[in-house]
Motif scaffolding. Structure first.
Motif, mmCIF file in Angstrom:
data_model
loop_
_atom_site.group_PDB
_atom_site.id
_atom_site.type_symbol
_atom_site.label_atom_id
_atom_site.label_comp_id
_atom_site.label_asym_id
_atom_site.label_seq_id
_atom_site.Cartn_x
_atom_site.Cartn_y
_atom_site.Cartn_z
ATOM 1 N N ARG A 53 0.853 -1.193 0.000
ATOM 2 C CA ARG A 53 0.000 0.000 0.000
ATOM 3 C C ARG A 53 0.888 1.241 0.000
ATOM 4 N NH1 ARG A 53 -5.281 -1.642 1.809
ATOM 5 N NH2 ARG A 53 -5.881 0.447 1.128
ATOM 6 N N PRO A 55 0.211 5.199 -0.416
ATOM 7 C CA PRO A 55 -0.933 6.114 -0.513
ATOM 8 C C PRO A 55 -0.956 6.961 -1.786
ATOM 9 C CG PRO A 55 -0.016 6.170 1.696
ATOM 10 C CD PRO A 55 0.919 5.340 0.864
ATOM 11 N N GLN A 56 0.200 7.507 -2.177
ATOM 12 C CA GLN A 56 0.219 8.383 -3.354
ATOM 13 C C GLN A 56 -0.145 7.604 -4.619
ATOM 14 O OE1 GLN A 56 2.401 9.123 -0.749
ATOM 15 N NE2 GLN A 56 1.082 10.905 -0.465
ATOM 16 N N GLU A 58 -1.715 4.740 -4.695
ATOM 17 C CA GLU A 58 -3.078 4.228 -4.558
ATOM 18 C C GLU A 58 -4.112 5.305 -4.856
ATOM 19 O OE1 GLU A 58 -3.732 1.592 -1.226
ATOM 20 O OE2 GLU A 58 -5.770 2.357 -1.025
ATOM 21 N N ALA A 59 -3.789 6.550 -4.544
ATOM 22 C CA ALA A 59 -4.732 7.636 -4.818
ATOM 23 C C ALA A 59 -5.044 7.704 -6.305
ATOM 24 C CB ALA A 59 -4.154 8.966 -4.331
ATOM 25 N N LEU A 60 -4.018 7.612 -7.121
ATOM 26 C CA LEU A 60 -4.234 7.669 -8.575
ATOM 27 C C LEU A 60 -4.945 6.408 -9.058
ATOM 28 C CD1 LEU A 60 -3.854 9.257 -11.161
ATOM 29 C CD2 LEU A 60 -1.614 8.167 -11.448
ATOM 30 N N ARG A 62 -7.092 4.634 -7.414
ATOM 31 C CA ARG A 62 -8.515 4.763 -7.043
ATOM 32 C C ARG A 62 -9.258 5.620 -8.057
ATOM 33 N NH1 ARG A 62 -9.541 5.029 -0.918
ATOM 34 N NH2 ARG A 62 -10.397 7.078 -1.307
ATOM 35 N N ILE A 63 -8.622 6.707 -8.441
ATOM 36 C CA ILE A 63 -9.262 7.605 -9.419
ATOM 37 C C ILE A 63 -9.450 6.891 -10.745
ATOM 38 C CG2 ILE A 63 -8.912 9.695 -10.787
ATOM 39 C CD1 ILE A 63 -7.451 10.885 -8.294
ATOM 40 N N ALA B 132 -4.693 11.161 0.658
ATOM 41 C CA ALA B 132 -3.783 11.240 -0.502
ATOM 42 C C ALA B 132 -4.565 11.562 -1.779
ATOM 43 C CB ALA B 132 -3.028 9.921 -0.657
ATOM 44 N N GLU B 133 -5.782 11.041 -1.878
ATOM 45 C CA GLU B 133 -6.599 11.326 -3.066
ATOM 46 C C GLU B 133 -6.972 12.809 -3.113
ATOM 47 O OE1 GLU B 133 -9.772 8.595 -3.795
ATOM 48 O OE2 GLU B 133 -10.545 9.757 -5.482
#
Lengths: 98, 162
Positions: A53, A55-56, A58-60, A62-63, B132-133
């Motif tokens: 995991r 975060p950075q 995973e953020a993209l 998720r989008i 983060a998102e």
């Protein structure tokens, strides 16, 4: 607008997540209806992800996963907006199921 | 606004954060993006140097959660609807604008869940990803061209006619 059956939603979600997260790392997929958007129907997709995991990154992911699901649903005539949670094994059992 | 990343880091410094702390971080992450949009709009249409003018506050408050959310939902599409195509004179927004729009819709929904849904479950790692998102959303928004950002900011402020 159609409301796709749960089996079809999970099939679409598993295929999309497999392409973006890696098929071997997506250990489970679940979906429930959500009333988080009060102006249109929505789905809450949960993914059991057994991988590192970050975060950075995973953020993209998720989008992009949300966009992929949105496009797949719209193409099938389902206007339900896809919301996403990506969970590790420890959190999977505590996910919202209804 | 408190920095949601710092909020979460502080909450988890000595022990796992409580459900309330996780919910507050999710909510704060959304508001960081919401206020970024408001600030971008007022700086674009009134000017950063005019903060003392009544217009500054009026425009800032003119941005509503519901209107931004509705616009973002419509922008999060491979192909824009007919009305938006006519208003924005394009068939689709840039990838950065779509990334921002998609994240805004999800962050708003998560904020609704965090603030009003007692059944909603937020894990620590999921909350970190949400924060983060929000940061990714702001970065994507800031990467869009001035022209595209101005068009979208105008659309978020004025409903217009179909």
């Amino acid at each position: 607008m159609a409301n796709l059956p749960k089996t079809e939603l999970k099939k679409i979600a598993r295929a999309a997540a497999g392409r973006l997260l890696g098929a071997a790392k997506v250990k489970g997929v679940d979906v429930i209806g959500s009333d988080a958007l009060d102006y249109q129907p929505a789905y809450l997709f949960s993914f059991l992800y057994d991988g590192t995991r970050d975060p950075q990154h995973e953020a993209l992911l998720r989008i992009r996963l949300r966009q992929k699901l949105r496009d797949e649903l719209v193409a099938r005539g389902d206007d339900g907006y896809p919301l996403i949670t990506i969970l590790g094994p420890l959190d999977w059992e505590k996910r919202q199921v209804a | 606004l408190p920095d949601p990343a710092e909020l979460l880091a502080d909450a988890g410094a000595s022990q796992p954060p409580s459900d309330g702390q996780l919910r507050r971080a999710v909510s704060t992450a959304y508001y960081a993006v919401f206020h970024r949009v408001q600030r971008a709009g007022v700086e674009r249409f009134v000017g950063a140097g005019n903060a003392a003018r009544p217009a500054y506050t009026l425009i800032y408050r003119g941005y509503s959660h519901g209107r931004i959310r509705a616009v973002c939902t419509a922008l999060d599409a491979a192909s824009l609807g007919a009305t938006l195509q006519r208003q924005l004179k394009t068939s689709a927004v840039s990838q950065d604008m779509r990334d921002f729009a998609s994240a805004f819709v999800a962050l708003h929904a998560n904020r609704q869940r965090a603030d009003y849904d007692p059944r909603a479950a937020f894990s620590h790692s999921e909350t970190i990803a949400t924060v983060a998102e929000a940061a990714s959303a702001i970065e994507a928004f800031d990467r869009t061209t001035n022209e595209e950002r101005a068009d979208v900011l105008a659309l978020m402020l004025v409903a217009g006619r179909d």
